[in-house]
Scaffold this active site. Structure first.
Site, PDB file in Angstrom:
ATOM      1  N   LYS A 260       0.853  -1.195   0.000  1.00 41.64           N
ATOM      2  CA  LYS A 260       0.000   0.000   0.000  1.00 41.64           C
ATOM      3  C   LYS A 260       0.888   1.244   0.000  1.00 41.64           C
ATOM      4  O   LYS A 260       1.895   1.285   0.714  1.00 41.64           O
ATOM      5  CB  LYS A 260      -0.893  -0.032   1.239  1.00 41.64           C
ATOM      6  CG  LYS A 260      -1.954   1.056   1.290  1.00 41.64           C
ATOM      7  CD  LYS A 260      -2.814   0.882   2.545  1.00 41.64           C
ATOM      8  CE  LYS A 260      -3.935   1.893   2.628  1.00 41.64           C
ATOM      9  NZ  LYS A 260      -4.776   1.709   3.838  1.00 41.64           N
TER      10      LYS A 260
ATOM     11  N   SER B  36      -9.722   1.729   2.848  1.00 45.90           N
ATOM     12  CA  SER B  36      -8.847   2.462   1.956  1.00 45.90           C
ATOM     13  C   SER B  36      -7.795   1.607   1.239  1.00 45.90           C
ATOM     14  O   SER B  36      -7.235   2.043   0.247  1.00 45.90           O
ATOM     15  CB  SER B  36      -8.136   3.560   2.744  1.00 45.90           C
ATOM     16  OG  SER B  36      -7.237   2.990   3.676  1.00 45.90           O
TER      17      SER B  36
ATOM     18  N   SER C 117      -9.801  -0.421   7.128  1.00 48.74           N
ATOM     19  CA  SER C 117      -9.213  -0.253   5.794  1.00 48.74           C
ATOM     20  C   SER C 117      -8.517  -1.477   5.206  1.00 48.74           C
ATOM     21  O   SER C 117      -8.182  -1.476   4.025  1.00 48.74           O
ATOM     22  CB  SER C 117      -8.222   0.909   5.796  1.00 48.74           C
ATOM     23  OG  SER C 117      -8.910   2.124   5.715  1.00 48.74           O
TER      24      SER C 117
END
Lengths: 473, 106
Positions: free
Chosen positions: A80, A155, A179
């Site tokens: 990420k 996210s 997330s």
């Protein structure tokens, strides 16, 4: 061509040491898949082909020499883009970090590098991990690989989509209010949020420092256990990290032990706010868990209904403090350098650099911390957080694991919820409590969540492991 | 216990909060945020249903402990120089090892 959809971390490792394929072949296959499909899916923000292929060649050489390889050697991972990987772009999907290259490795990256893992690239996210659709990224939209008209969740939407579409073998994400788990549920992969303190946050771009956790997104529960074990541990650069003693039972659980677990079913998470499709899915999940010979028990968590209010006070307060370091001078080229004075410089560049959702949370954070309102909001929320923690402590006197849906709603179309912040915040109701209380929680297809006691990742991974075998048979 | 305060969210309050967070808002942005903030703060009122007198605050979900260490260099001087260089290399604009910023004195 290596059959990528069939690979797991364990199968990849076995194939490598049994010389069924070379690391280079597998890494090249992943890049081919990315070239072919990522235009449509939008999982990656940047790729690092050169370094990835170099590491693959190193691993192949070590195999040729007959050297021993770690379980994660040459494993092609996606990271990420709010986790620092030295010398590669790290943007947190924000304009304020456009063009920034990380000057050091995050603690988790150092650990994975020492085991020989390969980093294919950095994945898309909501700006500074603020969102649950990945639509607030300043750079691109990510789509759900199972149906490209739907959001992948967020996210960590890029990481979840990359795992689901076989654009990496496994991935890392971060979880502040869901997330990792919510995009895992939306993309039908496994996502683990560890206990707060089990994994170092050093090198993770901070959102809410008392809530943030780094964790794995993987195809199987076994893989989640393997990846978690290798990133866990105390680190002097994160003073909230703890020395932990995790064993092989994280990915090689014993059925006798798992059968002793008691699973709690909270009354508060079975209400009418849950979509009918999710409700019928949960009925099936409970039936399957019982078929393993595991006992269930009804429990009550009376204060979790206040979790949304509590979270949307504490998180923006921490965010507004953490994002004050972005002064527009040190990390990205100035977006506007026609300035009158220093204050004007900050304001112009921050206004151009931050997106709509970040501005909303900055203002909210400034409000709940401002003099006159601090006691009524921030302090009140911290006290309610204690009440929620007490609810869980009482529940864990009777049960070992708590079962809920991961999300109250199934994946929805892109663009559908961006305009109404409250509607979007409500979707976090199932995942937020574990962050407020620091508990480990995992999301497992078709989209249920298991929440365990502090540092008892082995319980939720163990139950998940046998659940998965059940649904694969 | 907190004294009940009348919450007034209007355009000037939004502008004040924006300046505290070092951002400026366009008129349209301020209007949208005013509406959003009213709805969000209205929702937070549910917390007043709870009596929290005497409740102890937990800083995070997990028991917090103080962590102490000697203030000693953990890396060699050459590693330290390399680290500083890496940080300086990340500056978008630099000169002679310093960060270069626009003229900020009036």
């Amino acid at each position: 061509m290596v059959p990528l959809p069939k690979l797991t971390l364990k199968k990849f490792h076995d194939g490598l040491i049994n010389r069924e394929f070379k690391a280079r072949e597998v890494v090249e296959s992943y890049f081919k898949e990315i070239d072919k499909h990522d235009d449509k899916i939008g999982a990656y923000l940047s790729l690092d082909k050169e370094a990835a292929l170099l590491s693959a060649d190193e691993a192949d050489l070590r195999i040729k020499r007959g050297e021993r390889l770690d379980l994660l050697s040459a494993a092609p991972l996606a990271i990420k883009d709010n986790i620092l990987v030295k010398n590669t772009p790290t943007t947190a999907a924000s304009k304020v970090l456009e063009g920034y290259k990380a000057s050091y490795d995050a603690a988790v990256i150092k650990k994975l590098r020492s085991e020989g893992a390969i980093f294919l690239g950095k994945t898309n996210l909501d700006e500074f991990a603020c969102g649950s659709t990945t639509e607030s990224s300043a750079y691109k939209k990510t789509r759900n690989p199972h149906n490209t008209s739907l959001v992948p969740g967020g996210s960590s939407g890029g990481s979840a989509a990359a795992v689901a579409a076989n654009l990496c073998l496994a991935a890392l994400g971060s979880d502040t209010g869901g997330s990792i788990r919510q995009p895992a549920a939306f993309c039908e992969v496994v996502g683990l949020k560890p206990t707060y303190g089990a994994v170092s946050r050093s090198g993770l771009i901070a959102l809410g420092s008392s809530l943030d956790c780094i964790g794995p997104l993987t195809k199987t529960v076994e893989d989640a256990g393997i990846l978690f074990k290798s990133i866990a541990g105390v680190d002097s650069k994160d003073s909230t990290s703890r020395e932990t003693f995790y064993g092989d039972d994280l990915y090689r659980p014993k059925l006798e032990r798992v059968k002793e677990l008691v699973v709690g079913l909270p009354a508060e998470f079975a209400g009418a706010d849950i979509h009918p499709d999710i409700q019928s899915q949960m009925t099936e999940v409970v039936k399957n868990i019982k078929s393993l010979g595991i006992r269930t028990k009804s429990i009550s968590l009376p204060h979790v209904k206040y979790a949304i209010s509590c979270y949307y006070i504490i998180m923006p307060a921490e965010l507004s403090a953490n994002l004050s370091r972005f002064d527009g001078l040190r990390y990205a080229p100035l977006l506007d350098d026609d300035v009158k004075n220093l204050l004007d410089c900050y304001e112009k560049n921050r206004s151009l650099g931050f997106g709509k959702e970040i501005k909303r949370r900055l203002i909210l954070g400034a409000f709940v911390l401002s003099s006159g309102y601090y006691d009524a909001y921030y302090e009140k929320a911290q006290k309610v957080r204690s009440l929620i923690a007490d609810d869980f402590a009482r529940a864990y006197e009777e049960v070992d694991v708590i079962l809920t849906p991961t999300s109250p709603i199934p994946p929805f179309p892109l663009g559908k919820k961006v305009e109404d912040p409250m509607e979007l915040y409500f979707a976090d109701i199932m995942t937020i409590p574990a962050n407020l209380v620091g508990l480990p929680a995992i999301s497992i297809p078709p989209g249920f969540q298991l929440i365990g006691r502090h540092f008892k990742e082995a319980d939720i991974l163990g139950l998940g492991y046998y659940y998965e075998r059940l649904s694969n048979n | 216990m907190a004294k009940k305060q009348e919450i007034i969210i209007n355009k000037s309050a939004i502008k004040k909060l924006a300046s505290l967070t070092r951002i400026t808002l366009k008129e349209k942005e301020a209007e949208v945020l005013e509406r959003d903030l009213e709805a969000i703060l209205g929702y937070f009122n549910e917390l007043n249903e709870l009596n929290t007198d005497g409740i102890k605050i937990k800083v995070s979900g997990v028991e917090a402990e103080n962590v102490f260490r000697e203030d000693m260099p953990a890396i060699s001087p050459s590693e330290s120089r390399a680290d500083s260089a890496a940080v300086r290399d990340a500056f978008p604009r630099a000169e002679k090892g310093y960060i270069k910023v626009p003229k900020v004195f009036e």
